[in-house]
Design a protein around this motif. Structure first.
Motif, PDB file in Angstrom:
ATOM      1  N   HIS A   3     -12.580   3.345   5.792  1.00 39.73           N
ATOM      2  CA  HIS A   3     -11.314   2.652   5.564  1.00 39.73           C
ATOM      3  C   HIS A   3     -10.213   3.702   5.624  1.00 39.73           C
ATOM      4  O   HIS A   3     -10.279   4.726   4.933  1.00 39.73           O
ATOM      5  CB  HIS A   3     -11.360   1.981   4.186  1.00 39.73           C
ATOM      6  N   GLN A   4      -9.183   3.449   6.420  1.00 46.66           N
ATOM      7  CA  GLN A   4      -8.210   4.519   6.688  1.00 46.66           C
ATOM      8  C   GLN A   4      -7.363   4.916   5.481  1.00 46.66           C
ATOM      9  O   GLN A   4      -6.801   6.010   5.463  1.00 46.66           O
ATOM     10  CB  GLN A   4      -7.311   4.146   7.860  1.00 46.66           C
ATOM     11  N   ASP A   5      -7.276   4.047   4.472  1.00 46.60           N
ATOM     12  CA  ASP A   5      -6.475   4.404   3.295  1.00 46.60           C
ATOM     13  C   ASP A   5      -7.306   5.079   2.206  1.00 46.60           C
ATOM     14  O   ASP A   5      -6.983   4.953   1.024  1.00 46.60           O
ATOM     15  CB  ASP A   5      -5.838   3.145   2.683  1.00 46.60           C
ATOM     16  N   THR A   6      -8.389   5.715   2.574  1.00 44.39           N
ATOM     17  CA  THR A   6      -9.235   6.340   1.553  1.00 44.39           C
ATOM     18  C   THR A   6      -9.471   7.823   1.881  1.00 44.39           C
ATOM     19  O   THR A   6      -9.446   8.213   3.050  1.00 44.39           O
ATOM     20  CB  THR A   6     -10.616   5.655   1.481  1.00 44.39           C
ATOM     21  N   ASN A  44      -4.616   3.189  -3.799  1.00 48.49           N
ATOM     22  CA  ASN A  44      -4.117   2.604  -2.552  1.00 48.49           C
ATOM     23  C   ASN A  44      -3.087   1.514  -2.852  1.00 48.49           C
ATOM     24  O   ASN A  44      -3.408   0.487  -3.432  1.00 48.49           O
ATOM     25  CB  ASN A  44      -5.288   2.003  -1.756  1.00 48.49           C
ATOM     26  N   GLU A  49     -12.828  -1.774   6.324  1.00 46.37           N
ATOM     27  CA  GLU A  49     -12.046  -2.407   7.395  1.00 46.37           C
ATOM     28  C   GLU A  49     -12.896  -3.381   8.219  1.00 46.37           C
ATOM     29  O   GLU A  49     -14.112  -3.284   8.240  1.00 46.37           O
ATOM     30  CB  GLU A  49     -11.437  -1.324   8.283  1.00 46.37           C
ATOM     31  N   TYR A 102     -11.953   9.042   4.621  1.00 42.42           N
ATOM     32  CA  TYR A 102     -11.624   8.800   6.038  1.00 42.42           C
ATOM     33  C   TYR A 102     -11.538  10.104   6.822  1.00 42.42           C
ATOM     34  O   TYR A 102     -11.866  10.143   8.004  1.00 42.42           O
ATOM     35  CB  TYR A 102     -10.308   8.024   6.122  1.00 42.42           C
ATOM     36  N   GLY A 121     -11.389   0.607  -0.193  1.00 36.62           N
ATOM     37  CA  GLY A 121     -10.027   0.222   0.167  1.00 36.62           C
ATOM     38  C   GLY A 121      -9.186  -0.281  -0.999  1.00 36.62           C
ATOM     39  O   GLY A 121      -7.958  -0.165  -0.970  1.00 36.62           O
ATOM     40  N   ARG A 158      -1.418  -0.206  -0.594  1.00 45.68           N
ATOM     41  CA  ARG A 158      -1.153  -1.076   0.550  1.00 45.68           C
ATOM     42  C   ARG A 158      -1.400  -2.562   0.249  1.00 45.68           C
ATOM     43  O   ARG A 158      -0.769  -3.437   0.839  1.00 45.68           O
ATOM     44  CB  ARG A 158      -2.017  -0.641   1.731  1.00 45.68           C
ATOM     45  N   TYR A 159      -2.331  -2.844  -0.633  1.00 45.35           N
ATOM     46  CA  TYR A 159      -2.643  -4.249  -0.880  1.00 45.35           C
ATOM     47  C   TYR A 159      -1.858  -4.808  -2.058  1.00 45.35           C
ATOM     48  O   TYR A 159      -1.662  -4.125  -3.057  1.00 45.35           O
ATOM     49  CB  TYR A 159      -4.141  -4.426  -1.162  1.00 45.35           C
TER      50      TYR A 159
END
Ligand code: 5AD
Ligand code: SF4
Ligand code: FES
Length: 359
Positions: free
Chosen positions: A237-240, A73, A317, A243, A68, A75-76
């Motif tokens: 993890h959905q942002d990878t 990514n 996640e 997935y 993640g 998002r973080y």
């Protein structure tokens, strides 16, 4: 006598028998877990070592397909703990007699990062009067960097091979020089040569991974003669990129069972090493880590990262303990470990007996 009991009695662990043990059904697994518990008691005792986990930073230059906090990514929010925050977390570990901490981070190899870590190791040792053992989990670095950090006062290093099958490793990482299988192996060799207690590990239940691969992973640990192993279930993890293969995965419960069997077989194969009951197990089952202790694990890593950073260090996640302060996790774990029939070895470094023997 069942096939599992027969293998356990003969005690010959080669590819075929290891695979058979990993394929054991629920009923047969009972005998496997019992045997692993006996060996744990005899060789390392019913004791659990705490390693306070400090997730120093989620900046990462790499882009592993499963993780993640991969650089791809966005998002973080990216963070780096301040020196004071790291010292504060280390002080908590020291004052509460954890005796040992793990400094973990996304991977970077710039001089600024290397020097910062070097200096942090020194400050922690000064603060805790050299009473804390420091484990690093900071990825692949040059041998010279490993030497600098060792000289500064780190003792152990964790670098998971993620999967020992080179072909599968390639499918889990971008195909470039920053993610080469051979560099990872070279790094493990350099760590050993530097004098660290060396730990590695794998994820269990990855897409494309077979039970035969997992048997090879256990053989890899034995061939490398490692001192510590940390392995746990792969959690999507959905942002990878991985997935998109989620439909091929084993169910979470199956991944948990397989992980527990991996721990048990490893305990029987490598009787005196340290084996972690990893946090990812708890993502699947609230009692996942306790079950691993009962299957042969003897190390737990309570999270000491300041709560404000935790939601930005989601390698997978549903990571547990996002809101719990160090004190809450400590008392929670005390109860759970007692329920599992173990005692926390407060105030002990808990070096791997395997390492002590090799010295
Ligand atoms: N599921 C489980 N474990 C993961 N890691 C990274 N991503 C995941 C995931 N999706 C593990 C890797 C790495 C360690 C720090 O976290 O094995 O080495
Ligand atoms: Fe970075 Fe480690 Fe995640 Fe790979 S597994 S992307 S190196 S933090
Ligand atoms: Fe964190 Fe239980 S270990 S709340």
């Amino acid at each position: 006598m069942t096939k599992v009991e027969e293998i356990l009695e003969k005690g010959n662990f080669e590819k075929e028998t290891i695979t058979a043990l990993l394929l054991a059904g629920e009923e047969d697994s009972g005998a496997l877990f019992r045997k692993a518990r006996e060996i744990k008691k005899e060789f390392v005792g019913n004791r659990v070592y705490f390693r306070g986990l400090i997730e120093y930073s989620n900046y990462c230059a790499k882009n592993c397909f499963y993780c993640g906090i991969r650089s791809g990514n966005s998002r973080y929010a990216r963070y780096e703990m301040t020196g004071d925050e790291v010292l504060e977390a280390a002080r908590y570990a020291w004052q509460n007699r954890f005796a040992s901490i793990v400094l973990q981070s996304g991977e970077r190899d710039d001089e600024g990062f290397i020097a910062k870590i070097e200096q942090l190791i020194g400050s922690i040792q000064d603060m805790a009067r050299n009473e804390l053992h420091i484990t690093l989990s900071l990825g692949e670095q040059k041998p010279e960097t490993y030497r600098r950090w060792f000289k500064a006062g780190a003792h152990r290093y964790l670098l998971r091979i993620e999967d020992a099958n080179a072909e599968l490793y390639r499918k889990l990482h971008p195909n470039d020089r920053h993610h080469a299988y051979q560099s990872r192996i070279d790094a493990l060799m350099a760590l050993r040569a530097t004098g660290y207690q060396v730990g590695t590990g794998v994820m269990i239940g990855l897409p494309f991974q077979t039970v035969s691969d997992l048997a090879d992973d256990l053989i890899f640990f034995r061939d490398l003669d490692v001192d510590m192993v940390g392995m746990g279930p792969y959690i999507e993890h959905q942002d990878t990129p991985l997935y998109e293969h989620r439909n091929q995965l084993l169910s979470l419960r199956e991944r948990l069972q397989l992980s527990l069997k991996m721990v048990a077989v490893l305990r029987i194969m490598m009787k005196d090493i340290n084996i972690a009951a990893t946090t990812a197990l708890q993502t699947i089952d609230p009692m996942g880590r306790e079950k691993a202790l009962q299957a042969g694990a003897n190390v737990i890593m309570p999270n000491l990262t300041p709560v404000k950073y935790r939601q930005d260090y989601l390698l997978y996640e549903n990571k547990p303990c996002l809101d719990e302060e160090a004190d809450q996790c400590k008392s929670c774990l005390e109860t759970r470990i007692q329920m599992a029939g173990d005692t926390i070895a407060y105030g002990e470094w808990g070096d791997s007996k395997h390492f002590e023997k090799r010295k």
